[in-house]
Design a protein around this motif. Structure first.
Motif, PDB file in Angstrom:
ATOM      1  N   TRP A  46      11.048   5.195   7.712  1.00 50.57           N
ATOM      2  CA  TRP A  46      11.802   4.335   8.623  1.00 50.57           C
ATOM      3  C   TRP A  46      13.241   4.160   8.155  1.00 50.57           C
ATOM      4  CZ3 TRP A  46      11.031   2.424  13.360  1.00 50.57           C
ATOM      5  CH2 TRP A  46      11.843   1.387  13.798  1.00 50.57           C
ATOM      6  N   SER A  47      13.422   3.993   6.843  1.00 53.05           N
ATOM      7  CA  SER A  47      14.755   3.736   6.305  1.00 53.05           C
ATOM      8  C   SER A  47      15.537   5.012   6.028  1.00 53.05           C
ATOM      9  CB  SER A  47      14.651   2.913   5.019  1.00 53.05           C
ATOM     10  OG  SER A  47      13.943   3.632   4.010  1.00 53.05           O
ATOM     11  N   GLY A  48      14.861   6.169   6.109  1.00 47.66           N
ATOM     12  CA  GLY A  48      15.543   7.437   5.856  1.00 47.66           C
ATOM     13  C   GLY A  48      15.816   7.714   4.387  1.00 47.66           C
ATOM     14  N   ARG A  49      15.088   7.024   3.503  1.00 46.44           N
ATOM     15  CA  ARG A  49      15.293   7.219   2.063  1.00 46.44           C
ATOM     16  C   ARG A  49      14.261   8.188   1.488  1.00 46.44           C
ATOM     17  NH1 ARG A  49      15.363   1.436  -0.695  1.00 46.44           N
ATOM     18  NH2 ARG A  49      13.781   0.948   0.894  1.00 46.44           N
TER      19      ARG A  49
ATOM     20  N   VAL B  73       9.956  -1.763 -12.131  1.00 41.98           N
ATOM     21  CA  VAL B  73       8.970  -1.059 -12.940  1.00 41.98           C
ATOM     22  C   VAL B  73       8.994   0.446 -12.720  1.00 41.98           C
ATOM     23  CG1 VAL B  73       7.402  -3.022 -13.170  1.00 41.98           C
ATOM     24  CG2 VAL B  73       7.196  -1.497 -11.185  1.00 41.98           C
ATOM     25  N   GLY B  74       9.803   0.955 -11.770  1.00 47.00           N
ATOM     26  CA  GLY B  74       9.855   2.383 -11.521  1.00 47.00           C
ATOM     27  C   GLY B  74      10.280   2.644 -10.090  1.00 47.00           C
ATOM     28  N   ILE B  75       9.836   3.773  -9.558  1.00 45.62           N
ATOM     29  CA  ILE B  75      10.187   4.125  -8.186  1.00 45.62           C
ATOM     30  C   ILE B  75       8.954   4.664  -7.457  1.00 45.62           C
ATOM     31  CG2 ILE B  75      12.538   4.744  -8.934  1.00 45.62           C
ATOM     32  CD1 ILE B  75      11.696   7.713  -8.284  1.00 45.62           C
ATOM     33  N   VAL B  76       9.098   4.816  -6.149  1.00 48.66           N
ATOM     34  CA  VAL B  76       8.133   5.530  -5.328  1.00 48.66           C
ATOM     35  C   VAL B  76       8.926   6.502  -4.472  1.00 48.66           C
ATOM     36  CG1 VAL B  76       8.160   3.785  -3.498  1.00 48.66           C
ATOM     37  CG2 VAL B  76       6.199   5.320  -3.709  1.00 48.66           C
ATOM     38  N   SER B  77       8.415   7.726  -4.300  1.00 53.02           N
ATOM     39  CA  SER B  77       9.186   8.741  -3.581  1.00 53.02           C
ATOM     40  C   SER B  77       8.361   9.391  -2.485  1.00 53.02           C
ATOM     41  CB  SER B  77       9.654   9.828  -4.554  1.00 53.02           C
ATOM     42  OG  SER B  77       8.565  10.626  -4.993  1.00 53.02           O
ATOM     43  N   LEU B  78       9.068   9.935  -1.477  1.00 55.12           N
ATOM     44  CA  LEU B  78       8.395  10.666  -0.413  1.00 55.12           C
ATOM     45  C   LEU B  78       7.667  11.886  -0.952  1.00 55.12           C
ATOM     46  CD1 LEU B  78      10.791  10.692   2.684  1.00 55.12           C
ATOM     47  CD2 LEU B  78       8.514   9.668   2.534  1.00 55.12           C
ATOM     48  N   ASP B  79       8.299  12.587  -1.874  1.00 55.47           N
ATOM     49  CA  ASP B  79       7.662  13.779  -2.442  1.00 55.47           C
ATOM     50  C   ASP B  79       6.359  13.410  -3.143  1.00 55.47           C
ATOM     51  OD1 ASP B  79       9.621  15.443  -1.488  1.00 55.47           O
ATOM     52  OD2 ASP B  79      10.729  15.559  -3.385  1.00 55.47           O
ATOM     53  N   GLY B  80       6.407  12.334  -3.921  1.00 54.89           N
ATOM     54  CA  GLY B  80       5.204  11.922  -4.653  1.00 54.89           C
ATOM     55  C   GLY B  80       4.091  11.491  -3.723  1.00 54.89           C
TER      56      GLY B  80
ATOM     57  N   THR C  80       0.834  -1.197   0.000  1.00 54.67           N
ATOM     58  CA  THR C  80       0.000   0.000   0.000  1.00 54.67           C
ATOM     59  C   THR C  80       0.872   1.252   0.000  1.00 54.67           C
ATOM     60  OG1 THR C  80      -0.142   0.215   2.408  1.00 54.67           O
ATOM     61  CG2 THR C  80      -1.781  -1.207   1.333  1.00 54.67           C
ATOM     62  N   LEU C  81       0.289   2.343  -0.474  1.00 50.49           N
ATOM     63  CA  LEU C  81       1.012   3.610  -0.475  1.00 50.49           C
ATOM     64  C   LEU C  81       1.350   4.037   0.954  1.00 50.49           C
ATOM     65  CD1 LEU C  81      -0.994   5.584  -3.185  1.00 50.49           C
ATOM     66  CD2 LEU C  81       1.225   4.466  -3.439  1.00 50.49           C
ATOM     67  N   ARG C  82       0.457   3.749   1.875  1.00 51.99           N
ATOM     68  CA  ARG C  82       0.741   4.085   3.273  1.00 51.99           C
ATOM     69  C   ARG C  82       1.918   3.258   3.795  1.00 51.99           C
ATOM     70  NH1 ARG C  82      -3.690   4.560   8.185  1.00 51.99           N
ATOM     71  NH2 ARG C  82      -2.236   5.111   9.826  1.00 51.99           N
ATOM     72  N   GLY C  83       1.961   1.980   3.426  1.00 55.48           N
ATOM     73  CA  GLY C  83       3.086   1.140   3.818  1.00 55.48           C
ATOM     74  C   GLY C  83       4.388   1.640   3.237  1.00 55.48           C
ATOM     75  N   ALA C  84       4.349   2.096   1.983  1.00 50.95           N
ATOM     76  CA  ALA C  84       5.553   2.625   1.344  1.00 50.95           C
ATOM     77  C   ALA C  84       6.029   3.890   2.048  1.00 50.95           C
ATOM     78  CB  ALA C  84       5.267   2.914  -0.133  1.00 50.95           C
ATOM     79  N   TYR C  85       5.075   4.750   2.415  1.00 47.30           N
ATOM     80  CA  TYR C  85       5.427   5.994   3.114  1.00 47.30           C
ATOM     81  C   TYR C  85       6.136   5.682   4.434  1.00 47.30           C
ATOM     82  CZ  TYR C  85       4.844  10.901   4.510  1.00 47.30           C
ATOM     83  OH  TYR C  85       5.071  12.193   4.885  1.00 47.30           O
ATOM     84  N   SER C  86       5.583   4.721   5.182  1.00 50.62           N
ATOM     85  CA  SER C  86       6.188   4.328   6.464  1.00 50.62           C
ATOM     86  C   SER C  86       7.575   3.738   6.247  1.00 50.62           C
ATOM     87  CB  SER C  86       5.292   3.317   7.181  1.00 50.62           C
ATOM     88  OG  SER C  86       4.044   3.879   7.492  1.00 50.62           O
ATOM     89  N   GLU C  87       7.715   2.905   5.218  1.00 51.00           N
ATOM     90  CA  GLU C  87       8.999   2.257   4.948  1.00 51.00           C
ATOM     91  C   GLU C  87      10.071   3.280   4.584  1.00 51.00           C
ATOM     92  OE1 GLU C  87      11.862  -0.602   4.562  1.00 51.00           O
ATOM     93  OE2 GLU C  87       9.821  -0.858   5.337  1.00 51.00           O
ATOM     94  N   LEU C  88       9.714   4.275   3.764  1.00 59.00           N
ATOM     95  CA  LEU C  88      10.683   5.299   3.377  1.00 59.00           C
ATOM     96  C   LEU C  88      11.093   6.135   4.585  1.00 59.00           C
ATOM     97  CD1 LEU C  88       9.274   6.476  -0.083  1.00 59.00           C
ATOM     98  CD2 LEU C  88      11.273   5.048   0.341  1.00 59.00           C
TER      99      LEU C  88
END
Length: 310
Positions: free
Chosen positions: A280-283, A295-302, A270-278
């Motif tokens: 947590w990892s400081g990325r 297939v691409g990336i996901v970013s904090l800004d996005g 989920t997008l919420r899971g990705a937000y938490s993971e980023l």
């Protein structure tokens, strides 16, 4: 289909359920949400006649539940409670095979069904079927409780805060297992919970109750974006609304292009899971893979932009 029409339940001078009308479509999960004393558990228990309604009617596939003997009705429905409710002096196999045995299944068929369900819940039958409940962890016992409820292949599964006693990690895994199993078997599930996050994650529709009344029943996105009353709005939480909307979509729905390094995230997260993971990892960004292919990336800004403009 479960049709609840103008149901009332009073205990002495108190009204626990107050003229509730609700339709639960087949092959869906309906989450009943509310604070303690809102009437959600009483409503759930009236579906399988553990509680008798004062007035109104409940129909399952067009048949009034009051026209069926209570024991026969309950054997056609699975029922899971918080704390699993396993018989402590029976083996895991005996617990899972309880209802099939009552229905007169032959021993070979019961054994096959027990092994099938233990495999489904990632509990090796050779290891677990002869163990006692006390020899299992809390999460394992809860999985056995769900397996027992599914043993006789019921069309309807009633669940009363089944994961409330589990730690957060085990609870998350149990919720994902339930989603996968419901999708596989198409079981109609009525789930009582006080946790709005759990309701949003699991429910195709969420029914919000307060003081015995049904305030709103709608898909999660509508509950979050357009709460019908101040109570529903408070239950959703004004500051969490945007991030709860992120839990309704996966990374794969919002793939970005660009470069990112480090461990990839799965497109089904989920997008919420990705937000938490980023966070947590400081990325600032992470690569995304689908079936092992980048297939691409996901970013904090996005993700921040999606949260700001859901």
């Amino acid at each position: 289909m479960i049709e609840i029409e103008n149901i009332v339940k009073t205990f002495r001078d108190a009204t626990a359920v107050d003229h509730v009308t609700l339709t639960i479509e087949p092959h869906t999960i309906c989450a009943l949400v509310g604070t303690s004393g809102s009437g959600k558990t009483t409503l759930l228990r009236m579906i399988n006649r553990l509680v008798q309604p004062t007035s109104g009617s409940i129909r399952v596939d067009g048949q009034d539940v009051m026209s069926v003997p209570a024991y026969a009705l309950r054997r056609k429905m699975g029922y899971v409670i918080q704390g699993h409710g396993l018989f402590p002096h029976w083996t895991i196999a005996q617990n899972v095979g309880t209802v099939p045995g009552l229905l007169g299944w032959d021993r070979a068929k019961i054994d096959r069904r027990v092994d099938e369900l233990l495999d489904l819940f990632q509990l090796d039958p050779a290891t677990y079927r002869d163990r006692m409940p006390a020899q299992l962890s809390g999460g394992q016992r809860q999985r056995v409780g769900v397996a027992r409820a599914l043993a006789a292949e019921p069309n309807i599964l009633l669940m009363d805060e089944p994961f409330g006693a589990l730690d957060p990690v085990t609870r998350g895994r149990a919720q994902e297992e339930l989603r996968a199993i419901q999708a596989r078997f198409g079981t109609t599930i009525v789930l009582v919970t006080h946790d709005m996050d759990e309701a949003i994650l699991l429910g195709h529709r969420i029914a919000v109750m307060d003081k015995g009344r049904l305030l709103q029943c709608a898909p999660p996105a509508e509950i979050i974006a357009r709460p019908a009353t101040d109570f529903v709005r408070e239950l959703v939480g004004t500051t969490d609304r945007a991030f709860r909307l992120l839990s309704l979509s996966t990374i794969g729905d919002h793939i970005e292009q660009g470069e990112a390094s480090g461990d990839p995230l799965d497109a089904n997260m989920t997008l919420r899971g990705a937000y938490s993971e980023l966070l947590w990892s400081g990325r600032k960004a992470a690569p995304v893979v689908r079936d092992g292919v980048r297939v691409g990336i996901v970013s904090l800004d996005g993700l921040g932009q999606l949260a700001a403009h859901p």
